[in-house]
Scaffold this motif. Structure first.
Motif, PDB file in Angstrom:
ATOM      1  N   LYS A  55       0.810  -1.222   0.000  1.00  0.00           N
ATOM      2  CA  LYS A  55       0.000   0.000   0.000  1.00  0.00           C
ATOM      3  C   LYS A  55       0.841   1.269   0.000  1.00  0.00           C
ATOM      4  O   LYS A  55       0.349   2.341  -0.340  1.00  0.00           O
ATOM      5  CB  LYS A  55      -0.950  -0.017   1.199  1.00  0.00           C
ATOM      6  N   GLU A  56       2.103   1.145   0.379  1.00  0.00           N
ATOM      7  CA  GLU A  56       2.950   2.327   0.352  1.00  0.00           C
ATOM      8  C   GLU A  56       3.380   2.682  -1.073  1.00  0.00           C
ATOM      9  O   GLU A  56       3.888   3.774  -1.318  1.00  0.00           O
ATOM     10  CB  GLU A  56       4.190   2.116   1.231  1.00  0.00           C
ATOM     11  N   GLN A  57       3.165   1.761  -2.027  1.00  0.00           N
ATOM     12  CA  GLN A  57       3.585   2.016  -3.405  1.00  0.00           C
ATOM     13  C   GLN A  57       2.424   2.075  -4.388  1.00  0.00           C
ATOM     14  O   GLN A  57       2.526   2.743  -5.425  1.00  0.00           O
ATOM     15  CB  GLN A  57       4.587   0.944  -3.849  1.00  0.00           C
ATOM     16  N   PHE A  58       1.315   1.409  -4.084  1.00  0.00           N
ATOM     17  CA  PHE A  58       0.189   1.339  -5.016  1.00  0.00           C
ATOM     18  C   PHE A  58      -1.098   1.826  -4.346  1.00  0.00           C
ATOM     19  O   PHE A  58      -1.395   1.462  -3.206  1.00  0.00           O
ATOM     20  CB  PHE A  58      -0.007  -0.095  -5.507  1.00  0.00           C
ATOM     21  N   LYS A  59      -1.859   2.657  -5.087  1.00  0.00           N
ATOM     22  CA  LYS A  59      -3.122   3.185  -4.569  1.00  0.00           C
ATOM     23  C   LYS A  59      -4.201   3.075  -5.636  1.00  0.00           C
ATOM     24  O   LYS A  59      -3.941   3.264  -6.825  1.00  0.00           O
ATOM     25  CB  LYS A  59      -2.979   4.662  -4.172  1.00  0.00           C
ATOM     26  N   ARG A  60      -5.407   2.824  -5.180  1.00  0.00           N
ATOM     27  CA  ARG A  60      -6.555   2.805  -6.091  1.00  0.00           C
ATOM     28  C   ARG A  60      -7.030   4.243  -6.282  1.00  0.00           C
ATOM     29  O   ARG A  60      -7.426   4.911  -5.318  1.00  0.00           O
ATOM     30  CB  ARG A  60      -7.665   1.940  -5.525  1.00  0.00           C
ATOM     31  N   SER A  61      -6.957   4.731  -7.504  1.00  0.00           N
ATOM     32  CA  SER A  61      -7.360   6.111  -7.780  1.00  0.00           C
ATOM     33  C   SER A  61      -8.823   6.205  -8.186  1.00  0.00           C
ATOM     34  O   SER A  61      -9.430   7.275  -8.111  1.00  0.00           O
ATOM     35  CB  SER A  61      -6.498   6.686  -8.912  1.00  0.00           C
ATOM     36  N   HIS A  62      -9.377   5.067  -8.592  1.00  0.00           N
ATOM     37  CA  HIS A  62     -10.694   5.036  -9.222  1.00  0.00           C
ATOM     38  C   HIS A  62     -11.143   3.580  -9.157  1.00  0.00           C
ATOM     39  O   HIS A  62     -10.321   2.689  -8.966  1.00  0.00           O
ATOM     40  CB  HIS A  62     -10.547   5.508 -10.674  1.00  0.00           C
ATOM     41  N   HIS A  63     -12.449   3.327  -9.297  1.00  0.00           N
ATOM     42  CA  HIS A  63     -12.900   1.933  -9.186  1.00  0.00           C
ATOM     43  C   HIS A  63     -12.266   1.039 -10.249  1.00  0.00           C
ATOM     44  O   HIS A  63     -12.185  -0.175 -10.075  1.00  0.00           O
ATOM     45  CB  HIS A  63     -14.427   1.847  -9.245  1.00  0.00           C
ATOM     46  N   GLY A  64     -11.758   1.641 -11.325  1.00  0.00           N
ATOM     47  CA  GLY A  64     -11.189   0.826 -12.395  1.00  0.00           C
ATOM     48  C   GLY A  64      -9.676   0.865 -12.498  1.00  0.00           C
ATOM     49  O   GLY A  64      -9.106   0.259 -13.411  1.00  0.00           O
ATOM     50  N   TYR A  65      -8.982   1.552 -11.551  1.00  0.00           N
ATOM     51  CA  TYR A  65      -7.530   1.715 -11.700  1.00  0.00           C
ATOM     52  C   TYR A  65      -6.796   1.655 -10.359  1.00  0.00           C
ATOM     53  O   TYR A  65      -7.282   2.173  -9.347  1.00  0.00           O
ATOM     54  CB  TYR A  65      -7.192   3.071 -12.346  1.00  0.00           C
ATOM     55  N   ILE A  66      -5.618   1.052 -10.392  1.00  0.00           N
ATOM     56  CA  ILE A  66      -4.640   1.129  -9.302  1.00  0.00           C
ATOM     57  C   ILE A  66      -3.352   1.657  -9.919  1.00  0.00           C
ATOM     58  O   ILE A  66      -2.881   1.132 -10.935  1.00  0.00           O
ATOM     59  CB  ILE A  66      -4.373  -0.243  -8.662  1.00  0.00           C
ATOM     60  N   VAL A  67      -2.770   2.695  -9.315  1.00  0.00           N
ATOM     61  CA  VAL A  67      -1.571   3.308  -9.899  1.00  0.00           C
ATOM     62  C   VAL A  67      -0.355   3.088  -9.015  1.00  0.00           C
ATOM     63  O   VAL A  67      -0.458   2.963  -7.793  1.00  0.00           O
ATOM     64  CB  VAL A  67      -1.769   4.829 -10.138  1.00  0.00           C
ATOM     65  N   ASN A  68       0.805   3.038  -9.663  1.00  0.00           N
ATOM     66  CA  ASN A  68       2.076   2.999  -8.957  1.00  0.00           C
ATOM     67  C   ASN A  68       2.464   4.437  -8.623  1.00  0.00           C
ATOM     68  O   ASN A  68       2.701   5.256  -9.518  1.00  0.00           O
ATOM     69  CB  ASN A  68       3.142   2.350  -9.841  1.00  0.00           C
ATOM     70  N   LEU A  69       2.517   4.761  -7.343  1.00  0.00           N
ATOM     71  CA  LEU A  69       2.779   6.137  -6.920  1.00  0.00           C
ATOM     72  C   LEU A  69       4.128   6.646  -7.398  1.00  0.00           C
ATOM     73  O   LEU A  69       4.326   7.855  -7.569  1.00  0.00           O
ATOM     74  CB  LEU A  69       2.702   6.236  -5.391  1.00  0.00           C
ATOM     75  N   ASN A  70       5.052   5.735  -7.629  1.00  0.00           N
ATOM     76  CA  ASN A  70       6.390   6.133  -8.067  1.00  0.00           C
ATOM     77  C   ASN A  70       6.435   6.550  -9.535  1.00  0.00           C
ATOM     78  O   ASN A  70       7.446   7.079  -9.996  1.00  0.00           O
ATOM     79  CB  ASN A  70       7.388   5.003  -7.844  1.00  0.00           C
ATOM     80  N   HIS A  71       5.338   6.272 -10.263  1.00  0.00           N
ATOM     81  CA  HIS A  71       5.320   6.571 -11.697  1.00  0.00           C
ATOM     82  C   HIS A  71       4.305   7.649 -12.066  1.00  0.00           C
ATOM     83  O   HIS A  71       3.898   7.764 -13.216  1.00  0.00           O
ATOM     84  CB  HIS A  71       5.056   5.297 -12.501  1.00  0.00           C
ATOM     85  N   MET A  72       3.880   8.455 -11.083  1.00  0.00           N
ATOM     86  CA  MET A  72       2.974   9.561 -11.362  1.00  0.00           C
ATOM     87  C   MET A  72       3.795  10.803 -11.711  1.00  0.00           C
ATOM     88  O   MET A  72       4.812  11.087 -11.079  1.00  0.00           O
ATOM     89  CB  MET A  72       2.090   9.853 -10.149  1.00  0.00           C
TER      90      MET A  72
END
Length: 234
Positions: A179-196
């Protein structure tokens, strides 16, 4: 993903373990089920990606203790599951991680799994996840994954170099990912926080990822992502 093997010669007991793992611990993937000593030993001695093995006390051709003794220098955790408590002392002396008596009580099972998974997570430094699709598995490094995209019962995993299709849904990955690296931004997506790269806010928002893709951010998640961006700039 926690890779598991079951060594048990009773089909009903095999199913009990499979169902308990699937319901309570979806991060545990059972790669193989064996009902005899020789096949189990052959597989476990050749495999280098096993985290946890469930061993029956008595199996076809020998015992679970025989299997454990044959796997010198093993790196996996071992749980004995048997109807005979006479195996308990021998199992623990053989450095088994836990001992469960049949019939398996869910409370005992969860207590043992909590201890074992804690040990596995502490020793796991691979930073990879196994992605299943049609009976095969693809190992992906967390840092190579840009985002996860829901596709009904499937998930598209977008990496720096490829797009991988998984037969598991997005909720499956939300439970497994750090959870420290990946977050759900939307019901259809999980993003890698390091690649935003860029957050655009409004009533809802969008995140521009390193590959140029714009990912939606749900209104109820905007505050969380704004805080993450602010922390990243400090």
């Amino acid at each position: 993903m926690i890779n598991c093997v079951i060594v048990e010669d009773e089909p009903i007991c095999q199913q009990v373990l499979l169902q308990k793992l699937k319901f309570h611990y979806p991060q545990c993937e059972v790669l193989k089920v064996f009902d005899n000593k020789d096949d189990a030993i052959s597989y476990l001695k050749s495999a280098d990606n096993i985290d946890l093995v469930f061993l029956d006390g008595q199996i076809n051709g020998g015992t679970g203790l025989d299997v454990l003794a044959a796997c010198e220098g093993r790196s996996f955790e071992a749980v004995f599951v048997t109807a005979y408590d006479k195996f308990a002392i021998d199992a623990l002396n053989a450095a088994a991680s836990y001992y469960l008596l049949k019939p398996i009580r869910t409370e005992d099972f969860k207590r043992g799994m909590s201890l074992i998974l804690s040990r596995i997570n502490q020793s796991n430094t691979s930073n990879t996840i196994l992605v299943p699709y049609k009976g095969s598995y693809t190992a992906l490094k967390y840092d190579d994954i840009i985002y996860f995209e829901s596709d009904g019962a499937y998930t598209n995993i977008i990496t720096k170099d490829d797009k991988i299709v998984s037969s598991k849904n997005l909720g499956h990955y939300e439970k497994l990912l750090p959870k420290e690296q990946f977050k759900r931004s939307h019901h259809g997506y999980i993003v890698n926080l390091n690649h935003m790269q860029l957050l655009t806010k409004g009533r809802t928002g969008t995140i521009k990822m390193v590959n140029g893709t714009e990912i939606p951010v749900a209104q109820r998640r905007m505050q969380e992502f704004m805080q993450l961006f602010n922390e990243g700039q400090q």
